[in-house]
Design a protein around this motif. Sequence first.
Motif, mmCIF file in Angstrom:
data_model
loop_
_atom_site.group_PDB
_atom_site.id
_atom_site.type_symbol
_atom_site.label_atom_id
_atom_site.label_comp_id
_atom_site.label_asym_id
_atom_site.label_seq_id
_atom_site.Cartn_x
_atom_site.Cartn_y
_atom_site.Cartn_z
ATOM 1 N N LYS A 235 38.240 -29.693 23.983
ATOM 2 C CA LYS A 235 36.819 -29.982 24.000
ATOM 3 C C LYS A 235 36.090 -28.642 23.952
ATOM 4 O O LYS A 235 36.251 -27.800 24.830
ATOM 5 C CB LYS A 235 36.432 -30.753 25.254
ATOM 6 C CG LYS A 235 36.825 -32.215 25.210
ATOM 7 C CD LYS A 235 36.207 -32.972 26.360
ATOM 8 C CE LYS A 235 36.547 -34.474 26.242
ATOM 9 N NZ LYS A 235 35.912 -35.275 27.324
ATOM 10 N N VAL A 236 35.309 -28.480 22.895
ATOM 11 C CA VAL A 236 34.596 -27.215 22.689
ATOM 12 C C VAL A 236 33.133 -27.506 22.399
ATOM 13 O O VAL A 236 32.768 -28.612 21.951
ATOM 14 C CB VAL A 236 35.208 -26.406 21.519
ATOM 15 C CG1 VAL A 236 36.629 -25.977 21.846
ATOM 16 C CG2 VAL A 236 35.182 -27.201 20.229
ATOM 17 N N GLY A 237 32.270 -26.516 22.677
ATOM 18 C CA GLY A 237 30.865 -26.668 22.348
ATOM 19 C C GLY A 237 30.646 -26.615 20.852
ATOM 20 O O GLY A 237 31.406 -25.999 20.109
ATOM 21 N N LEU A 238 29.572 -27.301 20.412
ATOM 22 C CA LEU A 238 29.285 -27.308 18.970
ATOM 23 C C LEU A 238 28.993 -25.894 18.441
ATOM 24 O O LEU A 238 29.192 -25.630 17.255
ATOM 25 C CB LEU A 238 28.079 -28.232 18.697
ATOM 26 C CG LEU A 238 28.333 -29.726 18.912
ATOM 27 C CD1 LEU A 238 27.053 -30.502 18.676
ATOM 28 C CD2 LEU A 238 29.449 -30.228 17.999
ATOM 29 N N ASP A 239 28.507 -24.998 19.361
ATOM 30 C CA ASP A 239 28.216 -23.649 18.906
ATOM 31 C C ASP A 239 29.466 -22.794 18.791
ATOM 32 O O ASP A 239 29.402 -21.632 18.374
ATOM 33 C CB ASP A 239 27.216 -22.977 19.844
ATOM 34 C CG ASP A 239 27.731 -22.908 21.269
ATOM 35 O OD1 ASP A 239 28.715 -23.624 21.568
ATOM 36 O OD2 ASP A 239 27.174 -22.138 22.073
#
Length: 602
Positions: free
Chosen positions: A491-495
């Motif tokens: 799970k990673v940030g969209l940025d």
Amino acid sequence: MRAAILEKLSGIMDGLKKQSMVMEDLITIRNERYVIPLRHDYSSHIKGITHDYSRSNKTAYVEPLAVVDENNTLNQIRSDIKEEELGILRDLTSLILAHGEAIRENLEVYGQLDLIHASACWAVKHDAVIPGLSEEGVEIEGARHPVLLERLGKKRTVPLDIRMPRDKNCLIISGPNAGGKTVALKTLGLLMLMAKSGLAIPAKESSVIYPVGAIWVEMDTNQDIQHGLSSFTAHALSLKRIYEGLAEGDLVLLDEPGTGTDPAQGAAIAVSCIDAYRKKGARVIVTSHADLIKLYGLSSPGVENAATAFDDSGLRPLYRLQYGMIGQSRAFDILTSIDFPREILREAEGIASREGGSALAKAMEDMACTASLKEQAARDAEQAAIFREKAEQAYQEMEREKVEFSLRYRRLMERVEELIRKPRPKERIERVRASEEAREIEAVLENVEPARVLEVQPGSSVILKGTGARGRVVDVSRDQAEVLMGDKRLKVGLDQIEAAATDEDRKQERVRVRSRVSSGYVFPVKVVGMRVDEALPLVEKAVDQALVSGQPQIEIIHGSGTGRLKSAIREYLKGLGVVKGISDSPMSEGGGNKTIVMFEAG
């Protein structure tokens, strides 16, 4: 008694003159007795005692019997007078002996006073000063040679500025013959000795010297016939004696060391001696024509170079020292000024030109090229620092704007999501669409491709920023995405991710990057040591890049060498219609080692 004898002899001579017996009208003295000069056959005319004869034996010096008693009485009186004088002298000697020690001390004081008086009179006559003492080094301004000052006077004696800072312990003076090198050496030596002896020196009041120990001098060594020594051997023995007796703080003066043998070997010996003297803590002043000694001055720390000034227009020395410079011998110029036979001079110049440049000239040329490259590197580093600072400022501004825009657009997305979840009146929707943030997004979408983050959706291929790792999107939430990378779910940030570019996109991106790079500033092109076939492609590429970027000129560093590379590059450039001009760089930037290429405007 003396007058009576002379009167009686005059009467006798008057009587003998009538008989032609007197050889000369003169009363003289022989054996401390008054006599008259008569002919050698005088005895038939007068009785007397002969005391002497002339060289020709024609004249006899005769004491007439009539004055013998008077002469005896006169001699007795003389003897009495002499005896009395001796008695008086004995008495005086006894008196002096009794006070001998006091008289000797007084004489020494009188001698010192006389020396001080003479020194003061000389100092006043020549405006001499007492120099200051400092550990900082030697700084003698307006120094004049004392002997020349006496002979020529102050106006005709050229003053010298002699200096050697604290961080320097060697001064190498070079220049033309009869240019004043040896005079400068002798002037410094004499003035240091005068100051060491407590005498005022002919220089300016601001002059400063350092406390010096012994002063060693090696100059004007002649052939020693008596001891069977050549000039070089006598010279070498002198250098040896200096080394053996030298101590820290001493001053060594060397005039043309290493002469009298092979020039290269002699210069090597001189350099070794200079370096050895310096290592023993001495300060060394040297005059020389040798290139190796001049190179030592250029390459060694703690060494100051000075050249005797020369008038190029009048072909004559100016008898001044120019510091930080290396003097040329100018033998041909000196010979021209004295009307040396022109045919011999032309032949000598031809031989010198066939021998090629000296090692010093080549070294100075290389040093000039190195200095030019160093200055160019410093300028490039300074420019790069400026660009870096500007880039840092631009990056900080972009980060600030990024945060600001992120907050603004996040608020906009929240309002849009609220409208999606709960239908609102059309007026409310129009107000959101008319907001500044919405208009900016519409403008961006019309002019550029959507940000890759907006292309992230389930099933999309993405790249994890900063790693280059690829994965596939499984799920997308409001500000996060679940990405499958191999057998792991992250799970990673969209940025932190972006949509992976297609092959076509990557190709276009490479083209754009290449275009931007090729249109940048062209730095000096260095082709030193390359062959012509290796250097010309680099020059051609640099010219193309400069023309694309609109750069008005470029620099090509090719060095000196044989000159073939420089000629080939310039021939190539002359054939280009876009080249406006070609020239050497300034001497301070390398001179003929670098070519400046200027392009036509537009």
